[in-house]
Design a protein around this motif. Structure first.
Motif, short mmCIF file in Angstrom:
data_model
loop_
_atom_site.label_atom_id
_atom_site.label_comp_id
_atom_site.label_asym_id
_atom_site.label_seq_id
_atom_site.Cartn_x
_atom_site.Cartn_y
_atom_site.Cartn_z
N TYR B 361 13.63 25.24 -61.85
CA TYR B 361 13.60 25.93 -60.50
C TYR B 361 15.11 26.32 -60.36
CZ TYR B 361 9.03 23.68 -60.10
OH TYR B 361 7.71 23.53 -60.28
N ILE B 364 17.27 26.19 -56.77
CA ILE B 364 17.70 25.01 -55.95
C ILE B 364 18.59 24.34 -56.59
CG2 ILE B 364 15.45 24.56 -54.81
CD1 ILE B 364 15.04 22.44 -56.80
N THR B 367 17.10 18.91 -54.04
CA THR B 367 16.61 18.74 -52.68
C THR B 367 16.07 17.38 -52.08
OG1 THR B 367 14.57 19.30 -53.29
CG2 THR B 367 16.00 21.17 -52.86
N LEU B 374 7.88 21.48 -53.70
CA LEU B 374 8.41 21.96 -52.72
C LEU B 374 7.52 22.89 -51.80
CD1 LEU B 374 11.91 22.96 -54.45
CD2 LEU B 374 11.79 21.69 -52.43
N ASP B 375 6.81 23.89 -52.35
CA ASP B 375 5.91 24.75 -51.56
C ASP B 375 4.97 24.16 -50.64
OD1 ASP B 375 7.47 26.83 -52.65
OD2 ASP B 375 5.89 27.25 -54.21
N ILE B 378 7.67 21.67 -48.17
CA ILE B 378 8.81 22.42 -47.27
C ILE B 378 8.44 23.63 -46.82
CG2 ILE B 378 11.06 23.13 -47.40
CD1 ILE B 378 11.03 20.30 -47.93
N LEU B 383 12.67 27.11 -46.96
CA LEU B 383 13.06 27.56 -48.28
C LEU B 383 13.78 28.99 -48.41
CD1 LEU B 383 9.59 26.61 -49.92
CD2 LEU B 383 11.95 25.40 -50.40
N ASP B 388 20.53 30.16 -52.64
CA ASP B 388 19.87 30.66 -53.81
C ASP B 388 21.01 30.30 -55.14
OD1 ASP B 388 19.04 31.51 -56.29
OD2 ASP B 388 18.22 33.40 -55.55
N ASP B 558 12.01 19.08 -43.87
CA ASP B 558 12.59 20.40 -44.09
C ASP B 558 14.08 20.05 -44.13
OD1 ASP B 558 10.25 21.51 -44.52
OD2 ASP B 558 10.01 22.23 -42.39
N TRP B 562 17.11 20.54 -46.97
CA TRP B 562 18.00 21.75 -46.71
C TRP B 562 19.64 21.26 -46.47
CZ3 TRP B 562 21.82 22.88 -43.30
CH2 TRP B 562 22.32 24.30 -43.44
N ASN B 565 20.35 20.65 -50.37
CA ASN B 565 20.58 21.90 -51.29
C ASN B 565 21.86 22.28 -50.90
OD1 ASN B 565 19.16 23.93 -53.16
ND2 ASN B 565 19.73 25.20 -51.52
#
Lengths: 284, 635
Positions: B361, B364, B367, B374-375, B378, B383, B388, B558, B562, B565
């Motif tokens: 991935y 990231i 995280t 993740l999808d 989060i 996201l 990135d 979430d 964040w 990351n």
């Protein structure tokens, strides 16, 4: 050129095994010194190009990451030889000094030194190296070699002591003592030349042993991982090809094995010849 | 023998499927129709302490072998790794009220020594093993009768779905009380000496304040229990111990198992073969009926080619191979430096060498959430707001320049003092995906101009070294949830457990009565969240289990993901893929994705259909999952 030097080379040349060993060792040393100057090694992964067969571009094909196997061997030879030779030198110096001092001085010095030697001979090296690995940070080949030598000098020290016990009662040593010559002089000028053949052979064998042991230390985490070290290449080849379960990886697996085997064979052949060349009693 | 094992004398699986010979795969076949595995033995690999060290207490020194435990023991519930599905096992049913969970037990369960399994065995497990995580959320456990057990939760209680997961994560949530009565009763008496917790910042089993003195007594009792035997394991599982040697263990079908129709193999023959090449040899020769794992691509293809009866399934591991920056060391304490390092890495190449079948991935860093979920876990808008980290060498150089680093004419980066760094990545030497990918990472850093070397350290000392901060970067599983798959579970690893110690998050310090500074062990990390407000991470983590509103829980996750990351404490190289091998000559069953076996020539891809994912995860019956004896039978 001295007569002794010429005789040495003549003996080596006559002993075909020793001579071939010498040639192979010379080639390896040449490879280690000049090889890396000829072409840069790129370790960038090219997965699609993995396990390629030998070709003009890749003399020994490629590894599991598509990197050139031959160039890895060439670059690895510098590591392998430098660690092997420095470790052998440390082994020799430690083994000779402790063994000679013990045998020559005798008495309490002998008892203490042999006690220490026996400790190193009997304490299993693996758990000790585990502790060393937790405490010591190896940052250069010299330190790496020293740690390799730390567990290989003891057998040599015992052997040197035995030789010393035999030599020190010979007439020429007794004469030296009567003449009042100092111990270091007797040790280094009178006794050391008599041990040269034995030390030379041990030097070669210690180098060979250190190269094999260095992989073990890397796998313990004592030393930084060197993927081009021949032993580590074998380890990686077995790990990534499953040994014999990936026919595509045979050349990659066999190449470092052949190199290591050839180097060890050359060492053994050369040391046999060395013994003959340096020990007049063995010459036919 | 090898030839027959290789399956050359019998039609391969694809041939059989193509010919429509599927009868044995659709239903259990009668004994008379068994062609190859007439002794009905299931051959697998396992490990255990070698005799005479072998003993029968799963909590004793060395245990009884993790995989073997799954065959001989069962818990109240079981869950499937990578998923949150919780199923009843020794629990027949359960129901929740606001502050209780009542579990009704199966009534005809027996221990291997013939004693009846009762609620006292579950109660005894948690009183004795009071370090089990769920006890921190309980006030007490009642046993109103032999087949009912009531868990009393603290007020407020964890949200209902989490309660079941907390109970299910103890895969062996029972011990034979009739054997360990002495130790269970002692532990119970010691717990009764403790006073209720009044300090809300502290944790304790059953909401009790365990003093240092009491803690020592409890630990002493536990240690005595772990040394108390018995000589051989006594569980309630489908198989019971028969004999063990250094290399082989034999376990027999338990005649009084409470689900007799679910057990189709008469024996399980477990071999202890630690060497990987030797394991592949056994797989290739058809000497193992089931084998865990996915080897490197070329080995996998070679094994399938050489034995036409082998079938391989792949599945996601709920874990990723990753690297953690040690923020105790300069310059890793600087987030811009960490981010620059992360931009250098080409994750595709790390994955290709580390685990070809894994999934990277690139966007990231790390995280705290399993990347494949993740999808799901989060919010898409969060996201989108995450930095990135896709490979970008220019960005890496820009960040380094911002913090005063300069690149020399030799291509090496120099720190603001003009020194060329030399970094070490530590990795446990017996972990091939970690060592292989870390070596590639070291090469990528070095090629960029930041000299880095790998130290593959013996695993017995690696983890202690890494926790002490001995390496600049450490390899381990990251964004991982070996237990139940819930983002809070993987966040615990990041902020409270293994990742925390390797990254080097600091703890809250306080002064004792003598004025000495003591480490409370509590995370001291306060950082801006996605909304710009400062969050106390420890408080957010502790708050999560008690938040009853799902939306609010999602917001916590979430925000934490964040924060993780953006702060870039590590890099998730790739999510691991593992697998399972089946020797279809000796073992049959209603295999998942049956209609696609011919298409993929037995090399099955990762399933996308949830039902198939579930069926494939059933195949992983070792480690953190349960054995499903009813799903496969001898052929």
């Amino acid at each position: 050129m001295s007569q002794g030097f010429i005789e040495f080379w003549q003996t080596m040349y006559r002993n075909k095994k020793a001579f071939s060993g010498l040639i192979i060792l010379a080639l390896f040393i040449f490879m280690a010194i000049f090889g890396p100057m000829m072409k840069a090694l790129d370790m960038t992964v090219n997965f699609e190009g993995r396990y390629m067969s030998p070709s003009f571009a890749h003399w020994l094909g490629t590894d599991y990451g598509g990197r050139d196997t031959f160039l890895q061997l060439v670059y690895g030879s510098r590591d392998v030889l430098s660690i092997g030779l420095i470790a052998a030198l440390f082994t020799l110096v430690l083994g000779f000094v402790i063994g000679a001092l013990s045998g020559f001085a005798g008495g309490k010095t002998d008892t203490v030194l042999m006690f220490i030697t026996n400790l190193f001979l009997t304490v299993p090296s693996f758990p000790v190296l585990m502790i060393v690995a937790a405490l010591v940070q190896i940052k250069n080949p010299v330190m790496f070699s020293f740690i390799l030598a730390a567990w290989s000098w003891a057998p040599l020290a015992r052997a040197i002591r035995s030789q010393l016990l035999s030599l020190k009662n010979r007439e020429f040593i007794i004469a030296c003592r009567i003449m009042g010559l100092k111990t270091p002089y007797i040790l280094f000028r009178e006794i050391l030349p008599n041990l040269t053949p034995y030390l030379a052979i041990n030097f070669i064998m210690a180098a060979q042993g250190a190269i094999v042991a260095s992989v073990g230390l890397m796998m313990l985490g004592l030393a930084p991982y060197s993927p081009t070290n021949w032993g580590m290449m074998i380890q990686l080849a077995v790990q990534n090809t499953g040994g014999i379960f990936n026919p595509k990886g045979y050349i990659y697996l066999i190449s470092p094995i052949m190199c290591l085997g050839l180097f060890q064979m050359a060492c053994i052949f050369f040391s046999n010849g060395l013994e003959e060349a340096l020990n007049p009693r063995l010459r036919s | 023998m090898l030839v027959s094992g290789c399956g050359t004398s019998t039609p391969g699986l694809v041939d059989r499927l193509s010919a429509g010979d599927v009868q044995d795969m659709q239903q259990l076949i009668p004994d008379a129709q068994i062609k190859y595995n007439k002794d009905k033995i299931f051959h697998v690999l396992g490990g255990w302490p070698k005799p005479p060290l072998y003993q029968g207490n799963p909590f004793g020194s060395g245990g009884i072998g993790d995989t073997n435990t799954r065959y001989m023991y069962e818990g109240l519930f079981f869950f499937l790794r990578s998923m949150n599905n919780v199923y009843n096992r020794l629990a027949e049913s359960s129901e929740d009220t606001d502050l209780t969970t009542t579990v009704h037990l199966q009534r005809n369960v027996k221990w291997h020594d013939g004693e009846a399994f009762t609620s006292k065995d579950v109660w005894g497990y948690y009183r004795l093993n009071n370090g089990a995580e769920v006890t921190k959320y309980l006030t007490s456990i009642d046993t109103p009768d032999d087949y009912t057990i009531v868990f009393h939760w603290m007020n407020p209680a964890p949200y209902p779905e989490l309660r079941k997961l907390l109970l299910a994560q103890d895969l062996q949530g029972q011990i034979p009380y009739h054997i360990y009565k002495k130790y269970v009763d002692k532990a119970d008496a010691l717990l009764q000496e403790a006073k209720p917790l009044t300090d809300k910042s502290k944790d304790g089993p059953f909401n009790l304040d365990i003093t240092e003195e009491l803690s020592k007594k409890i630990a002493l009792n536990w240690n005595e229990f772990t040394r108390s035997g018995p000589a051989i394991p006594v569980g309630t599982g489908p198989y019971k111990f028969e004999k063990v040697t250094t290399t082989d263990m034999l376990i027999d079908k338990f005649e009084d198992y409470w689900r007799p129709d679910a057990v189709h193999f008469d024996k399980i023959w477990i071999k202890n073969v630690p060497e990987l090449s030797a394991q592949y040899a056994l797989v290739k020769a058809g000497k193992l009926d089931w084998y865990d794992g996915t080897p490197p691509k070329d080995i996998l293809e070679s094994l399938l080619k050489q034995n036409k009866n082998l079938l391989h399934y792949r599945m996601y591991d709920p874990a990723s191979v990753g690297l953690m920056y040690n923020i105790r060391n300069k310059p890793f304490d600087n987030v811009k430096f960490r981010q620059a390092m992360t931009y250098v890495l080409d994750k595709t190449k790390l994955r290709e060498i580390g685990n070809y079948y894994g999934k990277e991935y690139p966007k990231i860093s790390m995280t705290g959430v399993m990347p494949s979920s993740l999808d799901k876990e989060i919010d898409a808008s969060v996201l989108d707001q995450m930095t990135d980290y896709t490979t970008n060498l220019d960005k890496a150089a820009e960040l380094l320049k911002e913090i005063g680093w300069k690149k020399g004419s030799d291509g090496q980066w120099r720190d603001p003092d003009g020194k060329v760094p030399s970094f070490i990545i530590g990795a446990p030497n017996n972990w091939a995906p970690g060592v292989n990918s870390a070596q590639i990472a070291a090469e990528q850093f070095s090629k960029f101009g930041i000299p880095t070397k790998l130290k593959a350290v013996d695993s017995t000392i690696y983890f202690a070294n890494a926790d002490k901060g001995q390496y600049d970067m450490s390899m381990d599983w990251v964004d991982i949830s070996w237990g139940f798959q819930n983002p809070w579970s993987s966040m615990r690893v990041l902020f409270w457990q293994g990742t925390k110690t390797k990254v080097g998050f600091s703890n809250i310090k306080k002064k004792d009565e003598k004025g000495n500074e003591i480490d409370t062990g509590k995370l001291d990390l306060k950082l801006p969240g996605i909304d710009g407000k400062i969050y106390d991470i420890d408080k957010e983590m502790k708050r999560f289990p008690y938040v009853q509103d799902e939306q609010e829980r999602r917001q916590i996750i979430d925000n934490l993901a964040w924060i993780a990351n953006e702060n870039c404490w590590g890099v998730n190289f790739f999510q691991n893929a593992t697998g399972a091998w089946i020797n279809t000559k000796m073992m049959s069953g209603d295999f998942p994705m049956m209609e696609q076996i011919v298409q993929y020539n037995r090399d099955m891809p990762l399933a996308t259909d949830p039902v198939e994912q579930l069926a494939i995860t059933h195949l992983n019956h070792g480690f953190n999952s349960s054995y499903m004896p009813e799903e496969y039978w001898p052929r």
